[in-house]
Each structure stands twice: as structure tokens, then as C-alpha cells.
Design a protein around this motif. Structure first.
Motif, PDB file in Angstrom:
ATOM      1  N   GLY A  34       0.768  -1.238   0.000  1.00 64.16           N
ATOM      2  CA  GLY A  34       0.000   0.000   0.000  1.00 64.16           C
ATOM      3  C   GLY A  34       0.799   1.288   0.000  1.00 64.16           C
ATOM      4  N   ALA A  35       1.995   1.267  -0.566  1.00 62.74           N
ATOM      5  CA  ALA A  35       2.804   2.495  -0.618  1.00 62.74           C
ATOM      6  C   ALA A  35       2.119   3.545  -1.486  1.00 62.74           C
ATOM      7  N   GLU A  36       2.337   4.793  -1.129  1.00 60.15           N
ATOM      8  CA  GLU A  36       1.799   5.892  -1.919  1.00 60.15           C
ATOM      9  C   GLU A  36       2.432   5.893  -3.308  1.00 60.15           C
ATOM     10  N   GLU A  37       1.716   6.434  -4.274  1.00 61.79           N
ATOM     11  CA  GLU A  37       2.181   6.432  -5.656  1.00 61.79           C
ATOM     12  C   GLU A  37       3.538   7.120  -5.818  1.00 61.79           C
ATOM     13  N   GLY A  38       3.783   8.187  -5.077  1.00 57.84           N
ATOM     14  CA  GLY A  38       5.061   8.886  -5.173  1.00 57.84           C
ATOM     15  C   GLY A  38       6.232   8.017  -4.761  1.00 57.84           C
ATOM     16  N   ILE A  39       6.017   7.157  -3.786  1.00 56.15           N
ATOM     17  CA  ILE A  39       7.068   6.245  -3.340  1.00 56.15           C
ATOM     18  C   ILE A  39       7.318   5.188  -4.406  1.00 56.15           C
ATOM     19  N   VAL A  40       6.250   4.637  -4.966  1.00 53.55           N
ATOM     20  CA  VAL A  40       6.391   3.631  -6.021  1.00 53.55           C
ATOM     21  C   VAL A  40       7.116   4.242  -7.225  1.00 53.55           C
ATOM     22  N   GLN A  41       6.753   5.457  -7.605  1.00 63.65           N
ATOM     23  CA  GLN A  41       7.405   6.116  -8.743  1.00 63.65           C
ATOM     24  C   GLN A  41       8.882   6.355  -8.475  1.00 63.65           C
ATOM     25  N   ALA A  42       9.219   6.753  -7.264  1.00 61.75           N
ATOM     26  CA  ALA A  42      10.628   6.978  -6.920  1.00 61.75           C
ATOM     27  C   ALA A  42      11.414   5.671  -6.994  1.00 61.75           C
ATOM     28  N   LEU A  43      10.816   4.582  -6.542  1.00 59.66           N
ATOM     29  CA  LEU A  43      11.481   3.284  -6.620  1.00 59.66           C
ATOM     30  C   LEU A  43      11.645   2.850  -8.076  1.00 59.66           C
ATOM     31  N   GLN A  44      10.630   3.097  -8.888  1.00 56.31           N
ATOM     32  CA  GLN A  44      10.699   2.728 -10.306  1.00 56.31           C
ATOM     33  C   GLN A  44      11.770   3.531 -11.051  1.00 56.31           C
ATOM     34  N   ALA A  45      12.082   4.714 -10.578  1.00 60.81           N
ATOM     35  CA  ALA A  45      13.064   5.581 -11.236  1.00 60.81           C
ATOM     36  C   ALA A  45      14.507   5.197 -10.892  1.00 60.81           C
ATOM     37  N   MET A  46      14.692   4.308  -9.928  1.00 62.21           N
ATOM     38  CA  MET A  46      16.043   3.915  -9.521  1.00 62.21           C
ATOM     39  C   MET A  46      16.683   3.020 -10.588  1.00 62.21           C
ATOM     40  N   PRO A  47      18.016   2.957 -10.618  1.00 58.52           N
ATOM     41  CA  PRO A  47      18.694   2.028 -11.528  1.00 58.52           C
ATOM     42  C   PRO A  47      18.295   0.579 -11.241  1.00 58.52           C
ATOM     43  N   ASP A  48      18.237  -0.207 -12.297  1.00 65.80           N
ATOM     44  CA  ASP A  48      17.840  -1.610 -12.196  1.00 65.80           C
ATOM     45  C   ASP A  48      19.036  -2.442 -11.741  1.00 65.80           C
ATOM     46  N   ARG A  49      19.131  -2.633 -10.429  1.00 69.79           N
ATOM     47  CA  ARG A  49      20.215  -3.419  -9.850  1.00 69.79           C
ATOM     48  C   ARG A  49      19.766  -3.975  -8.514  1.00 69.79           C
ATOM     49  N   GLU A  50      20.642  -4.689  -7.843  1.00 76.16           N
ATOM     50  CA  GLU A  50      20.334  -5.238  -6.525  1.00 76.16           C
ATOM     51  C   GLU A  50      20.804  -4.261  -5.449  1.00 76.16           C
ATOM     52  N   TYR A  51      19.990  -4.090  -4.418  1.00 75.05           N
ATOM     53  CA  TYR A  51      20.296  -3.177  -3.314  1.00 75.05           C
ATOM     54  C   TYR A  51      20.548  -3.990  -2.053  1.00 75.05           C
ATOM     55  N   ASP A  52      21.642  -3.626  -1.372  1.00 78.78           N
ATOM     56  CA  ASP A  52      22.062  -4.378  -0.182  1.00 78.78           C
ATOM     57  C   ASP A  52      21.331  -3.988   1.092  1.00 78.78           C
ATOM     58  N   GLY A  53      20.708  -2.809   1.115  1.00 80.82           N
ATOM     59  CA  GLY A  53      20.026  -2.380   2.324  1.00 80.82           C
ATOM     60  C   GLY A  53      19.352  -1.033   2.143  1.00 80.82           C
ATOM     61  N   PRO A  54      18.705  -0.554   3.192  1.00 78.32           N
ATOM     62  CA  PRO A  54      17.961   0.696   3.131  1.00 78.32           C
ATOM     63  C   PRO A  54      18.803   1.903   2.734  1.00 78.32           C
ATOM     64  N   SER A  55      20.057   1.942   3.144  1.00 77.38           N
ATOM     65  CA  SER A  55      20.867   3.122   2.819  1.00 77.38           C
ATOM     66  C   SER A  55      21.108   3.234   1.317  1.00 77.38           C
ATOM     67  N   GLY A  56      21.300   2.113   0.640  1.00 83.65           N
ATOM     68  CA  GLY A  56      21.487   2.143  -0.816  1.00 83.65           C
ATOM     69  C   GLY A  56      20.238   2.634  -1.534  1.00 83.65           C
ATOM     70  N   VAL A  57      19.081   2.202  -1.064  1.00 82.34           N
ATOM     71  CA  VAL A  57      17.811   2.651  -1.640  1.00 82.34           C
ATOM     72  C   VAL A  57      17.665   4.159  -1.438  1.00 82.34           C
ATOM     73  N   SER A  58      17.923   4.615  -0.249  1.00 86.54           N
ATOM     74  CA  SER A  58      17.783   6.045   0.049  1.00 86.54           C
ATOM     75  C   SER A  58      18.727   6.904  -0.765  1.00 86.54           C
ATOM     76  N   LYS A  59      19.962   6.446  -0.961  1.00 82.12           N
ATOM     77  CA  LYS A  59      20.905   7.190  -1.783  1.00 82.12           C
ATOM     78  C   LYS A  59      20.386   7.357  -3.203  1.00 82.12           C
TER      79      LYS A  59
END
Length: 65
Positions: A34-59
Motif C-alpha cells: 500500500g505504498a503511496e504512488e510517489g514512493i512507487v514512482q521513486a522506486l521505479q526511477a532507480m537504476p535496475d540493480r540489486e540493493y544491499d540495504g535501506p541506505s542504498g535505496v535512500s541514496k
């Protein structure tokens, strides 16, 4: 485009996800929890790779503004 979501907003939407996680895993998890659309869009805009943890996602989210 609107401001990117905050670190706290994103991490609340991803609470409980197991890392490492791919971009697609993060997007699907946020949508299913149930994430807000803005959060989903921000995640979709990230590079397509594997993330090791929350700090990588936030960066990446702060870079995609």
C-alpha cells in the motif's frame, strides 16, 4: 515532478523486506503493502540493480530528483 519521498516514508513502505533485493522486488513489495504512488514512482526511477540495504535505496532516491 514533485519532491521525492523522505527516507522515513520509503523505509516505512519497505518495512519487512529482505535484503539484498532487486529494484523490481522493492517496487512490487511497496505496491503490495500500500505504498503511496510517489514512493512507487521513486522506486521505479532507480537504476535496475540489486540493493544491499535501506541506505542504498535512500541514496538512489535522493539522486533521482
Amino acid at each position: 515532478m514533485a519532491d521525492n519521498p523522505s527516507f522515513i516514508e520509503v523505509q516505512k513502505s519497505l518495512a519487512g523486506i529482505g535484503y539484498p533485493a532487486s529494484k523490481d522486488d522493492l517496487v512490487k513489495y511497496a505496491q503490495q503493502h500500500g505504498a503511496e504512488e510517489g514512493i512507487v514512482q521513486a522506486l521505479q526511477a532507480m537504476p535496475d540493480r540489486e540493493y544491499d540495504g535501506p541506505s542504498g535505496v535512500s541514496k538512489e532516491i535522493t539522486k533521482t530528483s
